[in-house]
Design a protein around this motif. Sequence first.
Motif, short mmCIF file in Angstrom:
data_model
loop_
_atom_site.label_atom_id
_atom_site.label_comp_id
_atom_site.label_asym_id
_atom_site.label_seq_id
_atom_site.Cartn_x
_atom_site.Cartn_y
_atom_site.Cartn_z
N ALA A 6 8.39 -6.30 10.36
CA ALA A 6 8.88 -7.09 9.68
C ALA A 6 9.77 -6.51 8.82
N PRO A 7 10.98 -5.91 9.58
CA PRO A 7 11.98 -4.84 8.23
C PRO A 7 12.66 -6.10 8.14
N LEU A 8 13.02 -4.81 6.38
CA LEU A 8 14.19 -5.70 5.91
C LEU A 8 15.21 -4.69 6.12
N THR A 9 17.02 -5.07 5.65
CA THR A 9 17.81 -4.72 5.29
C THR A 9 18.95 -4.73 3.91
N PRO A 30 2.28 -11.21 4.33
CA PRO A 30 1.59 -10.93 5.75
C PRO A 30 0.47 -11.65 5.20
N VAL A 31 0.19 -11.91 6.63
CA VAL A 31 -0.73 -13.34 6.78
C VAL A 31 -1.78 -12.53 8.06
N GLY A 32 -3.50 -12.62 7.30
CA GLY A 32 -4.25 -11.93 8.00
C GLY A 32 -4.39 -10.38 7.67
N ASP A 33 -5.19 -10.08 8.21
CA ASP A 33 -4.91 -8.52 7.48
C ASP A 33 -4.33 -7.42 8.56
N TRP A 34 -3.21 -6.82 7.93
CA TRP A 34 -2.88 -5.89 8.82
C TRP A 34 -3.27 -4.06 9.00
N GLY A 35 -4.44 -4.23 8.06
CA GLY A 35 -4.96 -3.32 8.34
C GLY A 35 -4.45 -1.90 7.74
N LYS A 36 -4.88 -0.53 7.78
CA LYS A 36 -4.13 0.56 7.21
C LYS A 36 -2.67 0.72 8.02
N GLY A 37 -1.98 1.57 6.69
CA GLY A 37 -0.70 1.72 7.32
C GLY A 37 0.64 2.57 6.17
N ALA A 38 1.75 2.31 5.67
CA ALA A 38 1.85 2.57 5.05
C ALA A 38 4.12 1.10 4.71
N VAL A 39 4.08 1.21 3.55
CA VAL A 39 5.52 0.12 3.52
C VAL A 39 6.49 1.42 3.15
N HIS A 40 7.22 1.41 4.26
CA HIS A 40 8.50 2.41 3.94
C HIS A 40 9.18 2.11 3.56
N LEU A 41 10.15 3.11 2.64
CA LEU A 41 11.01 2.37 1.81
C LEU A 41 12.45 3.91 3.04
N ILE A 42 13.42 3.80 2.86
CA ILE A 42 14.68 4.62 3.89
C ILE A 42 15.53 4.66 2.80
N GLU A 43 15.90 5.14 2.44
CA GLU A 43 17.78 5.55 1.59
C GLU A 43 18.57 6.27 2.83
N ILE A 44 19.73 5.76 2.64
CA ILE A 44 20.72 6.66 3.52
C ILE A 44 21.95 6.94 2.30
N PRO A 45 22.40 7.51 2.34
CA PRO A 45 23.71 7.54 1.78
C PRO A 45 24.22 7.02 1.54
N ILE A 69 19.35 0.76 3.02
CA ILE A 69 18.76 0.17 2.45
C ILE A 69 17.39 -0.13 3.38
N VAL A 70 16.66 0.36 3.68
CA VAL A 70 15.84 -0.33 4.94
C VAL A 70 14.28 -0.13 4.78
N ALA A 71 13.24 -1.18 4.59
CA ALA A 71 12.18 -1.37 4.24
C ALA A 71 11.87 -1.75 5.40
N PHE A 72 10.02 -1.22 5.43
CA PHE A 72 9.17 -2.23 6.99
C PHE A 72 7.81 -1.47 6.38
N TRP A 73 7.10 -2.66 7.36
CA TRP A 73 5.53 -1.96 7.10
C TRP A 73 5.18 -0.67 9.16
N ARG A 74 5.16 0.25 7.99
CA ARG A 74 4.33 1.09 9.97
C ARG A 74 2.70 0.68 10.12
N PRO A 75 2.47 0.97 10.72
CA PRO A 75 0.41 0.74 11.12
C PRO A 75 0.86 1.73 10.90
N ALA A 76 -0.59 2.34 10.44
CA ALA A 76 -1.18 4.24 10.44
C ALA A 76 -1.52 4.18 12.00
N ALA A 77 -2.37 3.37 13.19
CA ALA A 77 -1.59 3.96 14.00
C ALA A 77 -0.40 3.18 15.22
#
Length: 511
Positions: free
Chosen positions: A263-266, A354-369, A378-386
């Motif tokens: 689900a990346p956003l830009t 999110p719909v349902g259980d996405w489990g473990k992971g992290a929301v990443h925020l990337i900021e570029i000059p 600017i980019v944001a997305f969910w990255r699963p732990a596995a």
Amino acid sequence: MRRRELILGGLSLPLATIAGSGLLSPLTALAADSGTAFNDDSVPAMARQLAAAPFRKPPADLPQWLQDMGYDEYRDIRFNPAHALWRKQGLPFQAEFFHRGFLFKDRVQVFTVAAGRARQVDYSPDLFTFRASAVRGRAGADLGFAGMRLHGKINRPDYFDEIGAFLGASYFRAVAKGQAYGLSARGLALNTVRPEGEEFPVFRAFWIETPAPDASAVVVHALMDSPSVSGAFRFVVKAGVETVFDVQARLYPRVELSYAGIAPLTSMYEFGASDRVGVDDYRPAVHDSDGLALWTGADEQIWRPLSNPATVQDSGFQDTTPRGFGLMQRQRDFSDYADSEAHYEKRPSLWVEPVGDWGKGAVHLIEIPTGDEYHDNIVAFWRPAAPLAAGREHRFDYRLHWCNEHNWKRELATIADTMIGAAPQQGRRRVIIDFKGDALKGLGEEAGIKPDVWSGAGKVLNAVAHPVEATGGWRIGFELDPAGAQAAELHARLVQGTQPVSETWLYRWTA
């Protein structure tokens, strides 16, 4: 033609054409009378079949004159609204198409679906107007489409406004009532800001279900492909005061994906009240989004203001079963930007539920000059732990809300603004955070509201909280003494006793 269309067109990679792969031959040789059988399992089956075979690049079939044309020539190729899909039938949605050329070189096949049968939408130069003399008369019989856009009645009952567009790699965007295009979503992010270079999967084909005369939503299916992964997407698009995309994503990796973004956003952030060092611009702020919002699985509500950093910043917010995240545009007054052309106050916020259980992971925020407002940074997305394993299906369902404000913990006050500048003592920074919301109404000094402020580096000094009569909200003010640190993770919120009365403010200060 808009700024982001130009940007996204340059991101698309050469990928295997559907017809060239040989995998979709039943759909590329449609019978004019009956079409080809199609259901919700058709595109996932094609994606699985693509992923099981080696990736193949498409043929370079775009004429050189279309590849070489400039911006002005390309923008003179316009789809003729009189030929919009479903216009003559009087249905509640219409579809138009983008011509190939300039930055948009990849061929995208489009099909309509009705009564369980799919039929290809054939290219014809008669669908377009070619205004430039250098272009007029050179259109061939099958130059093909680069993407498509959807239209519906969201602002006026007598006019079909553009409500969404799919153009460039796997990018798409949408607007709600009264909004103008801003940030984008996409199907998948791969290896974003990784040393090996980012990979941009591409939507190769779309199937649009013919809406019923009384339909409130339109359904779009998309087939995605890239060297590392194939995918199938199903979008249910409902436009209005809030435009919602219900998304079913099915991913089929050819190789293990360790750095996949779901689900990346830009978006774009150049400067604002918290980030004006070195800015010489008459406008108070320039951005499509001003912060990352998080609603964690632990029920914490977080606001992270965006920044335009000196170096690339990748922030990971660990979570389990997230309730939502998004890139938001909270400043909604014209005076916040004073830009009578760009109208940043009309840009959408985009909330991922999110719909349902996405489990473990992290929301990443990337900021570029960035040094301008024309490049998304600017980019944001969910990255699963596995990592996503090769040779199997990975499912992610979610709902995208294109909106002004998102619905979450209304009992908490929210951050209205972040302002940072020099403090009286050299080397220190003065930080001001304004809060608003029903949770603060009628609360004066006697309410016992206190600031809860700390930093992971340096020292927090002179932290205070007080009501602001002019806004009806509250304000936290403090000074940061970096004490030689090059970066500091800052945390702040309003509390009453031990209970929070506001969302949590997080910020990464860098020297």
